[in-house]
Design a protein around this motif. Structure first.
Motif, PDB file in Angstrom:
ATOM      1  N   UNK A 280       0.823  -1.213   0.000  1.00  0.00           N
ATOM      2  CA  UNK A 280       0.000   0.000   0.000  1.00  0.00           C
ATOM      3  C   UNK A 280       0.857   1.263   0.000  1.00  0.00           C
ATOM      4  N   UNK A 281       2.126   1.140  -0.419  1.00  0.00           N
ATOM      5  CA  UNK A 281       2.982   2.325  -0.452  1.00  0.00           C
ATOM      6  C   UNK A 281       2.697   3.152  -1.696  1.00  0.00           C
ATOM      7  N   UNK A 282       3.579   4.073  -2.039  1.00  0.00           N
ATOM      8  CA  UNK A 282       3.330   4.999  -3.146  1.00  0.00           C
ATOM      9  C   UNK A 282       3.172   4.306  -4.493  1.00  0.00           C
ATOM     10  N   UNK A 283       3.768   3.119  -4.650  1.00  0.00           N
ATOM     11  CA  UNK A 283       3.620   2.383  -5.915  1.00  0.00           C
ATOM     12  C   UNK A 283       2.263   1.710  -6.022  1.00  0.00           C
ATOM     13  N   UNK A 284       1.631   1.474  -4.860  1.00  0.00           N
ATOM     14  CA  UNK A 284       0.372   0.751  -4.878  1.00  0.00           C
ATOM     15  C   UNK A 284       0.562  -0.691  -5.306  1.00  0.00           C
ATOM     16  N   UNK A 285      -0.517  -1.299  -5.821  1.00  0.00           N
ATOM     17  CA  UNK A 285      -0.436  -2.682  -6.290  1.00  0.00           C
ATOM     18  C   UNK A 285      -1.400  -2.889  -7.441  1.00  0.00           C
ATOM     19  N   UNK A 286      -1.266  -3.996  -8.118  1.00  0.00           N
ATOM     20  CA  UNK A 286      -2.134  -4.275  -9.250  1.00  0.00           C
ATOM     21  C   UNK A 286      -3.547  -4.574  -8.770  1.00  0.00           C
ATOM     22  N   UNK A 287      -4.546  -4.076  -9.478  1.00  0.00           N
ATOM     23  CA  UNK A 287      -5.923  -4.419  -9.123  1.00  0.00           C
ATOM     24  C   UNK A 287      -6.115  -5.936  -9.153  1.00  0.00           C
ATOM     25  N   UNK A 288      -6.706  -6.465  -8.106  1.00  0.00           N
ATOM     26  CA  UNK A 288      -6.963  -7.899  -8.031  1.00  0.00           C
ATOM     27  C   UNK A 288      -5.805  -8.728  -7.549  1.00  0.00           C
ATOM     28  N   UNK A 289      -4.674  -8.083  -7.214  1.00  0.00           N
ATOM     29  CA  UNK A 289      -3.501  -8.837  -6.758  1.00  0.00           C
ATOM     30  C   UNK A 289      -3.723  -9.380  -5.351  1.00  0.00           C
ATOM     31  N   UNK A 290      -3.162 -10.553  -5.106  1.00  0.00           N
ATOM     32  CA  UNK A 290      -3.200 -11.165  -3.780  1.00  0.00           C
ATOM     33  C   UNK A 290      -1.827 -11.032  -3.139  1.00  0.00           C
ATOM     34  N   UNK A 291      -1.772 -10.537  -1.918  1.00  0.00           N
ATOM     35  CA  UNK A 291      -0.507 -10.376  -1.223  1.00  0.00           C
ATOM     36  C   UNK A 291      -0.109 -11.679  -0.541  1.00  0.00           C
ATOM     37  N   UNK A 292       1.007 -12.256  -0.993  1.00  0.00           N
ATOM     38  CA  UNK A 292       1.631 -13.401  -0.321  1.00  0.00           C
ATOM     39  C   UNK A 292       3.133 -13.113  -0.306  1.00  0.00           C
TER      40      UNK A 292
END
Length: 357
Positions: A280-292
């Motif tokens: 959740x930093x400034x780069x964000x993440x891909x929509x629908x991505x799962x964090x593992x």
């Protein structure tokens, strides 16, 4: 700039050699292996080299050459000894011939004895030579099949290889102990079969009493190599997985471009392997991505569907490349790494999410 790479195929203990002229962008491959063609093509692409020709040192009995497959993929010439009598050769070679790549070249020395069509390739400045199975590191190829002859091999090695300069480095087609290189001076002194005070009688007596079993793949490899590796069905294996356009890197990792991932996202499992604060930093993440996170990946494999393709993502593509390797080793058959990671995704102004985990 001269480019040199020594590559290895573990299943056959075969060395493949890449010689390239970095300034003119041309290269040769010596003793390519059929199954390793994707690896070799990836290396050529990364180094910016165009393959001019493949050179086999002989008709191999323990693996199938990649010559035909490379010819079909990039138009490289197929070079092999004229004496081998193979079909599909478009540059038959004889003693004294020269093969150019950019401003560099190798010369051909006929070194029969292991087979009747064995060749040794000598770099233009005689600092390197590629001896095939004619001369191995502290050994030599067997002489009991494929028109082998201990008398011929003794003369070939003594007259065509061991007469090179003392400091000429010798690179064989195989080594089963993991030794990579030797020199003329070393082999002249220490080769137990062909060096020192060994004479023709010693050598012939030794070679005629080896009583070795034939290579396991001989019945398959020799006929295939007499066609320069062309399969019976004349069909190329798929180079790229069918589920998305991917690029194979020399590291062995398949990569997917950001725009391609965006287009195929609905059918993919996107696994972000960064740590939670990065998600959740400034780069964000891909929509629908799962964090593992990478540190948890091997303990959370059951959260992933083994039937659906998986794309691993991280900040720059380094951790996700490692994740791709781990997933592949764990039995996931459709795995790719996001090229350039979130840094490149952001640079290309593609959509991101910043919601919490």
């Amino acid at each position: 700039m001269m480019i040199f790479r020594q590559l290895f195929d573990a299943s056959s203990s075969t060395y493949t050699y890449l010689l390239g002229d970095g300034e003119r962008g041309e290269a040769l491959l010596i003793d390519p292996v059929y199954e390793q063609v994707p690896r070799d093509l990836a290396l050529l692409e990364e180094l910016g080299l165009r393959l001019r020709a493949t050179l086999d040192t002989h008709v191999h009995a323990d693996h199938v050459t990649g010559a035909w497959r490379l010819n079909q993929r990039c138009g490289s010439r197929i070079a092999l000894a004229e004496a081998a009598g193979a079909t599909g050769v478009n540059q038959p070679l004889c003693h004294g011939d020269r093969i150019d790549f950019g401003s560099r070249y190798v010369t051909v020395r006929a070194t029969p004895g292991h087979t009747n069509g064995c060749l040794t390739y000598v770099l233009d400045n005689e600092r390197m030579a590629f001896t095939g199975d004619s001369l191995l590191i502290r050994g030599c190829g067997r002489t009991d099949f494929q028109q082998g002859s201990p008398q011929q091999l003794f003369a070939s090695v003594r007259e065509q290889i061991l007469t090179l300069p003392d400091d000429c480095l010798l690179y064989p087609a195989h080594d089963y102990r993991g030794i990579t290189v030797t020199s003329v001076l070393e082999e002249r002194r220490f080769n137990p079969r062909l060096g020192g005070d060994v004479d023709l009688g010693d050598f012939t007596g030794h070679m005629n009493n080896l009583n070795l079993p034939h290579p396991k793949l001989m019945a398959l490899a020799v006929p295939a190599n007499l066609r320069c590796g062309q399969p019976d069905q004349d069909a190329l294996p798929a180079e790229t997985p069918a589920w998305a356009p991917l690029t194979l890197r020399f590291s062995g990792v398949w990569e997917i471009e950001p725009m391609t991932l965006l287009e195929h996202a609905g059918a993919l499992q996107i696994v972000d392997v960064r740590e939670a604060p990065e998600f959740i930093d400034r780069l964000g993440h891909l929509p629908g991505a799962r964090l593992i996170p990478l540190s948890q990946l091997m303990n959370r494999l059951d959260e992933l569907d083994r039937e659906r393709p998986v794309v691993a993502v991280c900040r720059s593509g380094v951790r996700s490349a490692q994740a791709s390797v781990l997933l592949t080793k764990a039995g996931f058959g459709k795995v790719a790494n996001l090229a350039g990671g979130m840094l490149r995704w952001k640079t290309e102004a593609l959509p991101v999410a910043s919601d919490s985990v």
